[in-house]
Motif scaffolding. Sequence first.
Motif, PDB file in Angstrom:
ATOM      1  N   UNK A 117       0.809  -1.224   0.000  1.00 22.35           N
ATOM      2  CA  UNK A 117       0.000   0.000   0.000  1.00 22.35           C
ATOM      3  C   UNK A 117       0.843   1.274   0.000  1.00 22.35           C
ATOM      4  N   UNK A 118       1.935   1.361   0.765  1.00 23.95           N
ATOM      5  CA  UNK A 118       2.697   2.620   0.762  1.00 23.95           C
ATOM      6  C   UNK A 118       3.471   2.869  -0.521  1.00 23.95           C
ATOM      7  N   UNK A 119       3.572   1.892  -1.429  1.00 22.21           N
ATOM      8  CA  UNK A 119       4.382   2.057  -2.642  1.00 22.21           C
ATOM      9  C   UNK A 119       3.597   2.813  -3.703  1.00 22.21           C
ATOM     10  N   UNK A 120       4.318   3.644  -4.433  1.00 24.40           N
ATOM     11  CA  UNK A 120       3.692   4.364  -5.548  1.00 24.40           C
ATOM     12  C   UNK A 120       3.853   3.554  -6.831  1.00 24.40           C
ATOM     13  N   UNK A 121       3.405   4.144  -7.959  1.00 16.41           N
ATOM     14  CA  UNK A 121       3.416   3.428  -9.226  1.00 16.41           C
ATOM     15  C   UNK A 121       4.847   3.110  -9.672  1.00 16.41           C
ATOM     16  N   UNK A 122       5.750   4.047  -9.489  1.00 14.75           N
ATOM     17  CA  UNK A 122       7.138   3.821  -9.913  1.00 14.75           C
ATOM     18  C   UNK A 122       7.777   2.686  -9.110  1.00 14.75           C
ATOM     19  N   UNK A 128       7.978  -4.997  -9.899  1.00 16.37           N
ATOM     20  CA  UNK A 128       7.568  -5.965 -10.918  1.00 16.37           C
ATOM     21  C   UNK A 128       8.742  -6.371 -11.801  1.00 16.37           C
ATOM     22  N   UNK A 129       9.539  -5.395 -12.221  1.00 17.46           N
ATOM     23  CA  UNK A 129      10.713  -5.703 -13.044  1.00 17.46           C
ATOM     24  C   UNK A 129      11.717  -6.580 -12.285  1.00 17.46           C
ATOM     25  N   UNK A 130      11.870  -6.295 -11.016  1.00 14.91           N
ATOM     26  CA  UNK A 130      12.788  -7.092 -10.201  1.00 14.91           C
ATOM     27  C   UNK A 130      12.309  -8.534 -10.093  1.00 14.91           C
ATOM     28  N   UNK A 131      10.994  -8.712  -9.911  1.00 15.13           N
ATOM     29  CA  UNK A 131      10.444 -10.068  -9.812  1.00 15.13           C
ATOM     30  C   UNK A 131      10.592 -10.813 -11.133  1.00 15.13           C
ATOM     31  N   UNK A 132      10.315 -10.128 -12.251  1.00 17.43           N
ATOM     32  CA  UNK A 132      10.458 -10.772 -13.561  1.00 17.43           C
ATOM     33  C   UNK A 132      11.906 -11.156 -13.836  1.00 17.43           C
TER      34      UNK A 132
END
Length: 242
Positions: A117-122, A128-132
């Motif tokens: 929740x505290x994370x913004x879009x960036x 997401x890129x790190x997980x991929x």
Amino acid sequence: MGRGRVELKRIENKINRQVTFAKRRNGLLKKAYELSILCEAEVGLIIFSSRGRLFEFCSSPSMVKTLERYQKCSYSASEAAAPLKDTEKNYQEYLKLKSRVESLQLNQRNLLGEDLAPLNMTQLDMLENQIELSLTRIRSSKSQTMLDQLFDLKRKEQNLQDANRDLKRKLLHVGSDNLLQMTWQHDQASGSNNQEEPEPQSNELFPTACDTPMQIGYEQLCADQMGRECTNHIDGFGPGWM
């Protein structure tokens, strides 16, 4: 009027510098002597000129003892201050490590899909890129591991096939040797049986007919003699001497 304040900087004129040094040196030595007498203090003063000349004053009998006392006091003060400095340094290091651990724990929870929740879009895009990227590396590592295992199994299979081929070759070789040995033993046994077979004994009691049929009346004589011998043997008596 009093003298004005002297600006504290290096005196460029060499003569003036030497004169000033001599005057102030004498004044400093006088002040040190007065301080030791008036206040009963142990004073040690060491001065080196720009040319390397030594000027000193010591209120005690020996400058060495004064220096030893100074070293003891200085080391004691430094040793007393060392634990405090070490404690402060350790506390600062503890704070840095604590903040680092909290950041790593937060990053781990974010990777698990928690506390987003505290994370913004960036930040979410970066996550997401790190997980991929992590998934790509994991798949690559998994594929490489499977290929390595496959190559190991193929190598083991080839080794087993080679070992099986060698065993078959040895088995054929041993079988041929056994067959030759069995054949040789059979031939030896056959030869010994042929040698041990008893020869037919000649019938001495019944001699063969004479091979002189040309003599007139000889065949009849031999037959009569054979008949008499058989009769005598049957009755239990042997032929008498003539």
